[in-house]
Design a protein around this motif. Structure first.
Motif: not given
Length: 119
Positions: A50, A60, A64
């Protein structure tokens, strides 16, 4: 959360999967998959990429978490020697988990079809 034995942690493993693996692109993801030839395989291993193109650190991390949750749902369908890297594209920031799961399953099915693998 992915179980520890199913997490890809070494950069060499990521690199080998991305360079030698079969690639399937989706609108929000790119999936790479390769079947390992190691004999001590205890299960499929999944890694996430990512990048900062997805967003700031909070975004991010959210992506994730969603990808780890989605990857866990497909683990039973993978061969124990499979190595999978999921690369998030910027659009994954707005994607909901069911959409990400559908894209992951579609990508894995395309890879299976291309490689001629039955499982």
């Amino acid at each position: 959360m992915l179980p520890a034995q199913n997490r890809m942690t070494r950069s060499t493993e990521f690199g080998a999967t991305v360079s030698r693996g079969t690639r399937a692109a989706q609108p929000d993801l790119v999936v790479y998959c390769v079947r390992s030839d190691q004999t001590e395989d205890i299960g499929p291993r999944v890694g996430l990429v990512v990048s900062k193109a997805v967003g700031n650190a909070v975004q991010r991390h959210q992506v994730s978490r969603r990808l780890r949750h989605v990857a866990r749902t497909v683990l039973p369908e993978l061969h124990p020697a499979d190595r999978v890297v999921i690369r998030a594209l910027p659009g994954s920031r707005q994607a909901v988990s069911p959409r990400l799961e559908k894209e992951l399953r579609t990508a894995l099915q395309r890879i299976r079809t291309r490689s001629g693998a039955s499982s």
